[in-house]
Design a protein around this motif. Structure first.
Motif, PDB file in Angstrom:
ATOM      1  N   ASP A  78       0.856  -1.185   0.000  1.00 17.70           N
ATOM      2  CA  ASP A  78       0.000   0.000   0.000  1.00 17.70           C
ATOM      3  C   ASP A  78       0.893   1.238   0.000  1.00 17.70           C
ATOM      4  OD1 ASP A  78      -1.915   1.931   0.334  1.00 17.70           O
ATOM      5  OD2 ASP A  78      -2.680   1.183   2.247  1.00 17.70           O
ATOM      6  N   MET A  79       0.932   1.931  -1.130  1.00 18.80           N
ATOM      7  CA  MET A  79       1.767   3.126  -1.315  1.00 18.80           C
ATOM      8  C   MET A  79       3.247   2.738  -1.348  1.00 18.80           C
ATOM      9  SD  MET A  79      -0.237   5.891   1.114  1.00 18.80           S
ATOM     10  CE  MET A  79       0.716   7.289   0.476  1.00 18.80           C
ATOM     11  N   ILE A  80       3.726   2.378  -2.532  1.00 14.00           N
ATOM     12  CA  ILE A  80       5.105   1.931  -2.662  1.00 14.00           C
ATOM     13  C   ILE A  80       5.949   2.865  -3.522  1.00 14.00           C
ATOM     14  CG2 ILE A  80       4.443  -0.475  -2.309  1.00 14.00           C
ATOM     15  CD1 ILE A  80       4.946  -0.902  -5.350  1.00 14.00           C
ATOM     16  N   ALA A  81       5.456   4.091  -3.786  1.00 14.21           N
ATOM     17  CA  ALA A  81       6.198   4.994  -4.672  1.00 14.21           C
ATOM     18  C   ALA A  81       6.025   6.457  -4.277  1.00 14.21           C
ATOM     19  CB  ALA A  81       5.762   4.775  -6.120  1.00 14.21           C
ATOM     20  N   SER A  82       5.992   6.747  -2.987  1.00  9.42           N
ATOM     21  CA  SER A  82       5.776   8.128  -2.527  1.00  9.42           C
ATOM     22  C   SER A  82       6.873   9.043  -3.061  1.00  9.42           C
ATOM     23  CB  SER A  82       5.753   8.177  -0.999  1.00  9.42           C
ATOM     24  OG  SER A  82       4.734   7.337  -0.491  1.00  9.42           O
ATOM     25  N   GLY A  88       9.927   1.776   3.813  1.00  6.31           N
ATOM     26  CA  GLY A  88       9.361   1.257   5.040  1.00  6.31           C
ATOM     27  C   GLY A  88       9.038  -0.217   4.911  1.00  6.31           C
ATOM     28  N   VAL A  89       9.462  -0.998   5.899  1.00  6.00           N
ATOM     29  CA  VAL A  89       9.167  -2.428   5.984  1.00  6.00           C
ATOM     30  C   VAL A  89       8.392  -2.648   7.275  1.00  6.00           C
ATOM     31  CG1 VAL A  89      10.126  -4.752   6.154  1.00  6.00           C
ATOM     32  CG2 VAL A  89      11.241  -3.041   4.699  1.00  6.00           C
ATOM     33  N   TYR A  90       7.252  -3.319   7.193  1.00  4.26           N
ATOM     34  CA  TYR A  90       6.437  -3.496   8.389  1.00  4.26           C
ATOM     35  C   TYR A  90       7.234  -4.205   9.484  1.00  4.26           C
ATOM     36  CZ  TYR A  90       2.355  -1.840   5.886  1.00  4.26           C
ATOM     37  OH  TYR A  90       1.468  -1.069   5.184  1.00  4.26           O
ATOM     38  N   ASP A  91       7.136  -3.647  10.690  1.00  9.63           N
ATOM     39  CA  ASP A  91       7.977  -4.017  11.820  1.00  9.63           C
ATOM     40  C   ASP A  91       7.426  -5.255  12.524  1.00  9.63           C
ATOM     41  OD1 ASP A  91       9.887  -3.992  13.785  1.00  9.63           O
ATOM     42  OD2 ASP A  91       9.201  -2.148  14.750  1.00  9.63           O
ATOM     43  N   GLY A  92       7.708  -6.409  11.942  1.00 10.23           N
ATOM     44  CA  GLY A  92       7.126  -7.649  12.444  1.00 10.23           C
ATOM     45  C   GLY A  92       7.542  -8.015  13.847  1.00 10.23           C
ATOM     46  N   ALA A 148       2.099 -11.387   8.928  1.00 17.89           N
ATOM     47  CA  ALA A 148       1.976 -10.432   7.840  1.00 17.89           C
ATOM     48  C   ALA A 148       3.248  -9.612   7.712  1.00 17.89           C
ATOM     49  CB  ALA A 148       0.771  -9.516   8.061  1.00 17.89           C
ATOM     50  N   GLY A 149       3.387  -9.016   6.554  1.00 13.05           N
ATOM     51  CA  GLY A 149       4.502  -8.113   6.284  1.00 13.05           C
ATOM     52  C   GLY A 149       4.184  -7.319   5.041  1.00 13.05           C
ATOM     53  N   GLY A 150       5.102  -6.463   4.653  1.00 11.98           N
ATOM     54  CA  GLY A 150       4.865  -5.678   3.455  1.00 11.98           C
ATOM     55  C   GLY A 150       5.669  -4.404   3.438  1.00 11.98           C
ATOM     56  N   LEU A 151       5.325  -3.543   2.484  1.00 13.74           N
ATOM     57  CA  LEU A 151       6.103  -2.346   2.200  1.00 13.74           C
ATOM     58  C   LEU A 151       5.233  -1.105   2.245  1.00 13.74           C
ATOM     59  CD1 LEU A 151       8.031  -3.761  -0.894  1.00 13.74           C
ATOM     60  CD2 LEU A 151       8.661  -3.919   1.526  1.00 13.74           C
ATOM     61  N   PHE A 152       5.850   0.027   2.546  1.00 14.26           N
ATOM     62  CA  PHE A 152       5.127   1.294   2.696  1.00 14.26           C
ATOM     63  C   PHE A 152       6.145   2.422   2.572  1.00 14.26           C
ATOM     64  CE2 PHE A 152       3.477   4.478   5.939  1.00 14.26           C
ATOM     65  CZ  PHE A 152       2.463   4.971   5.131  1.00 14.26           C
ATOM     66  N   THR A 153       5.933   3.343   1.617  1.00  9.61           N
ATOM     67  CA  THR A 153       6.893   4.430   1.406  1.00  9.61           C
ATOM     68  C   THR A 153       6.484   5.738   2.069  1.00  9.61           C
ATOM     69  OG1 THR A 153       5.874   4.818  -0.763  1.00  9.61           O
ATOM     70  CG2 THR A 153       7.911   3.526  -0.714  1.00  9.61           C
ATOM     71  N   GLY A 154       5.412   5.709   2.858  1.00 12.57           N
ATOM     72  CA  GLY A 154       5.049   6.888   3.632  1.00 12.57           C
ATOM     73  C   GLY A 154       3.858   7.632   3.068  1.00 12.57           C
ATOM     74  N   ALA A 155       3.068   8.197   3.966  1.00 14.97           N
ATOM     75  CA  ALA A 155       1.863   8.936   3.588  1.00 14.97           C
ATOM     76  C   ALA A 155       1.985  10.384   4.079  1.00 14.97           C
ATOM     77  CB  ALA A 155       0.634   8.250   4.168  1.00 14.97           C
ATOM     78  N   THR A 219      12.347  -0.264  -7.305  1.00 18.79           N
ATOM     79  CA  THR A 219      12.984  -1.062  -6.252  1.00 18.79           C
ATOM     80  C   THR A 219      11.962  -1.895  -5.503  1.00 18.79           C
ATOM     81  OG1 THR A 219      14.695   0.640  -6.005  1.00 18.79           O
ATOM     82  CG2 THR A 219      14.464  -0.957  -4.212  1.00 18.79           C
ATOM     83  N   ASN A 220      10.835  -1.281  -5.164  1.00 17.15           N
ATOM     84  CA  ASN A 220       9.819  -2.005  -4.401  1.00 17.15           C
ATOM     85  C   ASN A 220       9.136  -3.086  -5.223  1.00 17.15           C
ATOM     86  OD1 ASN A 220      10.126  -0.840  -1.873  1.00 17.15           O
ATOM     87  ND2 ASN A 220       8.804   0.891  -2.366  1.00 17.15           N
ATOM     88  N   ALA A 221       8.984  -2.866  -6.517  1.00 15.42           N
ATOM     89  CA  ALA A 221       8.419  -3.926  -7.363  1.00 15.42           C
ATOM     90  C   ALA A 221       9.327  -5.151  -7.338  1.00 15.42           C
ATOM     91  CB  ALA A 221       8.234  -3.423  -8.790  1.00 15.42           C
ATOM     92  N   ASP A 222      10.634  -4.925  -7.347  1.00 14.98           N
ATOM     93  CA  ASP A 222      11.572  -6.049  -7.245  1.00 14.98           C
ATOM     94  C   ASP A 222      11.479  -6.715  -5.877  1.00 14.98           C
ATOM     95  OD1 ASP A 222      12.418  -5.516  -9.799  1.00 14.98           O
ATOM     96  OD2 ASP A 222      14.295  -4.568  -9.211  1.00 14.98           O
ATOM     97  N   ALA A 223      11.265  -5.919  -4.837  1.00 13.85           N
ATOM     98  CA  ALA A 223      11.112  -6.490  -3.493  1.00 13.85           C
ATOM     99  C   ALA A 223       9.860  -7.355  -3.406  1.00 13.85           C
ATOM    100  CB  ALA A 223      11.058  -5.375  -2.451  1.00 13.85           C
ATOM    101  N   ILE A 224       8.769  -6.901  -4.006  1.00 15.64           N
ATOM    102  CA  ILE A 224       7.538  -7.696  -4.029  1.00 15.64           C
ATOM    103  C   ILE A 224       7.795  -9.025  -4.729  1.00 15.64           C
ATOM    104  CG2 ILE A 224       5.179  -7.833  -4.912  1.00 15.64           C
ATOM    105  CD1 ILE A 224       5.068  -4.763  -4.731  1.00 15.64           C
ATOM    106  N   ALA A 225       8.427  -8.950  -5.903  1.00 10.62           N
ATOM    107  CA  ALA A 225       8.697 -10.165  -6.662  1.00 10.62           C
ATOM    108  C   ALA A 225       9.569 -11.132  -5.862  1.00 10.62           C
ATOM    109  CB  ALA A 225       9.381  -9.812  -7.980  1.00 10.62           C
TER     110      ALA A 225
END
Length: 264
Positions: A78-82, A88-92, A148-155, A219-225
């Motif tokens: 959710d929001m990977i290109a601010s 941001g990586v969710y702090d598991g 869960a985990g994931g990416l977030f570039t900031g809002a 960069t984040n698209a590569d991280a998702i992949a």
């Protein structure tokens, strides 16, 4: 399972929030069609996230406990290109000790996978708190403890001097200066309300396409992949469930739905 919300606020097309996450995930799904993973992979594009996570909440709460327990992990994008991004990586594991606590068991391992990816690129990361504001919320709240985990570039958060030292950009400005505004667009960002001086600064430091930071997106698209293909073949780093529902699921048959994308 991996997901991204497909809707935006009513007054904006939402190219960062969240066409960025939706497009990144869609490209990974298209590429995944070329491989035959060991594990079943499910992709979701959620509706009505901006209306308080309606789509993902409906999905999770309408699964039986056995079906919930069959979801080994959930990844959220959710929001990977601010425009004024941070990685941001969710702090598991709640290593930042800020805000909410850690995610369910296994979330720390997901965080480590993403951190290893960015380290391999020579890129720093920030710990993103599990605030419950995005579609991972219903998954980590489920009684079967879905990691869960994931990416977030900031809002609407403000970039700090420490952030600038790590990621560049403009101190004192929002990570996404057009967050939930009409200027979250690919075209005429300034004409639609974006701060002209700020976006001139950002364009001098980053390559932007409208409100999209193309370096962050790529960069984040590569991280998702990387995460999806890793877990498509091997989830052994995710610890076994301890929830009672997980034990029940071992005697349940596999659950399928014609509307799900199952890649084999």
């Amino acid at each position: 399972m991996a997901g991204a919300h497909l809707d935006s606020e009513p007054d904006t097309v939402g190219v960062n929030d969240n066409a960025s996450g939706s497009a990144g995930l869609l490209e990974v799904a298209l590429q995944m069609a070329k491989v035959k993973p060991k594990n079943k992979v499910r992709f979701a594009w959620w509706g009505a996230e901006e209306a308080n996570l309606v789509g993902s909440t409906f999905y999770v709460t309408n699964l039986t406990p056995q079906q919930q327990a069959q979801i080994t992990l959930y990844l959220n994008f959710d929001m990977i290109a601010s425009a004024n991004y941070m990685f941001g990586v969710y702090d598991g594991d709640d290593s930042a000790a800020q805000g909410s606590g850690p995610g369910p068991a296994g979330s720390a391992q997901i965080e480590k996978l993403f951190e290893a990816f960015y380290a391999s690129r020579g890129q720093p990361t920030n710990a993103a708190d599990f605030t419950g504001r995005s579609d991972y919320g219903p998954f980590i709240a489920a009684g079967v403890n879905i990691p869960a985990g994931g990416l977030f570039t900031g809002a609407e958060g403000i970039k700090t001097a420490a952030d600038v030292a790590k990621f560049g950009g403009v101190e004192g400005a929002q990570y996404d200066p057009c967050y939930h505004d009409p200027c979250d667009d690919l075209f005429r960002v300034v004409q639609k309300g974006g701060d002209a001086a700020l976006y001139a600064q950002l364009r001098s430091r980053y390559k932007l396409f409208g409100n999209i930071n193309t370096f962050a997106l790529d960069t984040n698209a590569d991280a998702i992949a990387t995460a999806v293909i890793t877990y498509a073949f091997d989830t052994s780093t995710i610890p076994p469930r301890t929830a009672p529902a997980a034990a029940k699921a071992t005697v349940a048959g596999p659950q399928t739905d014609a509307n799900d994308l199952h890649l084999r």
